[in-house]
Design an enzyme around this catalytic site. Sequence first.
Site, PDB file in Angstrom:
ATOM      1  N   THR A 173      34.767  70.466  14.331  1.00 52.19           N
ATOM      2  CA  THR A 173      34.087  71.553  14.571  1.00 52.19           C
ATOM      3  C   THR A 173      34.664  72.386  15.440  1.00 52.19           C
ATOM      4  O   THR A 173      35.541  71.994  16.240  1.00 52.19           O
ATOM      5  CB  THR A 173      32.767  71.399  15.127  1.00 52.19           C
ATOM      6  N   GLY A 203      26.869  69.441   7.249  1.00 52.89           N
ATOM      7  CA  GLY A 203      26.858  68.657   8.473  1.00 52.89           C
ATOM      8  C   GLY A 203      25.929  69.548   9.382  1.00 52.89           C
ATOM      9  O   GLY A 203      25.104  70.279   9.043  1.00 52.89           O
ATOM     10  N   THR A 224      29.542  69.292  18.630  1.00 56.83           N
ATOM     11  CA  THR A 224      30.571  68.773  17.784  1.00 56.83           C
ATOM     12  C   THR A 224      30.705  67.323  17.965  1.00 56.83           C
ATOM     13  O   THR A 224      29.846  66.696  18.531  1.00 56.83           O
ATOM     14  CB  THR A 224      31.806  69.375  18.248  1.00 56.83           C
TER      15      THR A 224
END
Lengths: 305, 305
Positions: A173, A203, A224
């Site tokens: 990310t 996600g 993340t």
Amino acid sequence: MKKKIVMVVHGGASEATSFLKKHMKEHEEGLREAVKAGYAILKKGGSALKAVEMAVRLLEDDYLFNAGRGSALNNLGEVEMDAAIMDGKTKDAGAVSLVRTIKNPIVLARIVMTKTKHVLLSGDGALELAKRNKEIVFEPVSYFVTEHQFQDFVKTNKTEHLQDILQKKLNGTVGAVALDKAGNVASATSTGGTSNCLPGRIGDSCLVGAGCYADNKTCAVSGTGEGEILIRGVVANTIAMLVESKKYTLQEACRNVIRQRNKKGDIGVIAVNKKGDIGISFNTEIMKRAWLTSELHEPVIKIYK
Amino acid sequence: MKKKIVMVVHGGASEATSFLKKHMKEHEEGLREAVKAGYAILKKGGSALKAVEMAVRLLEDDYLFNAGRGSALNNLGEVEMDAAIMDGKTKDAGAVSLVRTIKNPIVLARIVMTKTKHVLLSGDGALELAKRNKEIVFEPVSYFVTEHQFQDFVKTNKTEHLQDILQKKLNGTVGAVALDKAGNVASATSTGGTSNCLPGRIGDSCLVGAGCYADNKTCAVSGTGEGEILIRGVVANTIAMLVESKKYTLQEACRNVIRQRNKKGDIGVIAVNKKGDIGISFNTEIMKRAWLTSELHEPVIKIYK
């Protein structure tokens, strides 16, 4: 008194890959450019919302990071991207999932926020909205697929069978949080998903409360790491609620959620609040991160602990 | 001491439509069947997880409710369905978004939870997983499209232009929460989206922390109403965090989130905790709802306040 401004970015939390070790300087340079571009907007009196969008755009454009160009390839060898943006002043949010051929998913997320009453728009539906907006730049698939991601895909696609894929950990990310002169916070998160994941997997990055959250009353957070862990822990909102309800400092709240509550996954977060406090926590080997505030002269860039 | 068991279901919070008024008895009957089927599982010592799945399956099968058969049609006249399920014992969760031709999206959500490490799988990717599982029943598009939803689509599709669609309020859901003899809670939520919405729009129903959440430590919650409000407020997780952090009773937490924190939207929730307390709150004209506990002889069925 001069108003404090704060810009924080991340480029993902994970183990230190050989690709990272080989390109350490370039990763640091990418973080530096993103944090400085966001900060420049804040310094001119621009909004935290504009600053986080700009920082994430640059990280999407940088092929080293897993978002936009340089996204991971799914199990079919395709790039599907997710992104979200949230304004702490209004608590408005916009997000896109599973978008293709769109150079900057974060820009489309902002358009979902400002031009529709929807929050999360996916796939072809998101593409239709994109086509009606001149701001959106389209790129051919070849633009997104970089050599290192392709090689990673070829390797994992050979060695991982369906059962492995169904059980694998997913991550990768970029993100940003900011505080502007008007005292507003904002958050933005964007991802290219995980190498060799199932097509259609969404996600945490595009999910409000999981990988992206912003509320002036508490904080702005970008997450993340393993997306599924961030989703099930509703990590970003839980940090905000700990700040609100238990009067934790921002750093205590980040640390509590990453290290005490989370027993299962490899994750990390960056956060900022209205006072200009920064929260950063991760339980992974590395988290690519950088910050710049009105109290510093130069950005701080870190990769290891 | 006999262990308390609790089953609560909802069939959506909204204004009282003419369709509802015309079919009041049938709606009540649908709620009764769902709550009784879930309760029967609990009574036999089955898990809360199985009970919520069964209750939601029946509501998906009932053409009166906007989930599974009887789903709303999007702007292209298509049915796209979302669903999520969460186990309060493990905090495992599974969800699907934008699925088509799948009779019971809630069953596929449970398969995502139990058979993959993913949490949220969307569109064609979810369909691929469905095809590999014998439990999944497929139906032709015609099965899902009911006369009243088709008429609603034709009406809104004629009168609403693109700008109206981009700004419209979105809602319509079914859900269930339960407490089993082992002291575990679970939650399930499913929806057919909103009439004439943009294709690709994902609502709160499949989002962990927004329209579905379960944690034995706090509570299980299923939300309904304007999805975008539930997403931005991260409603289900916020209720759980208020119970944890501020020591609110479950009913106080539900009421606080629906009535004090939420200023903008028409929403409702049902919730249950480990002690067997029930929380129900909504700010809409009606919420179709029913509950049955080991302390009652017959289900309580309510539609108006």
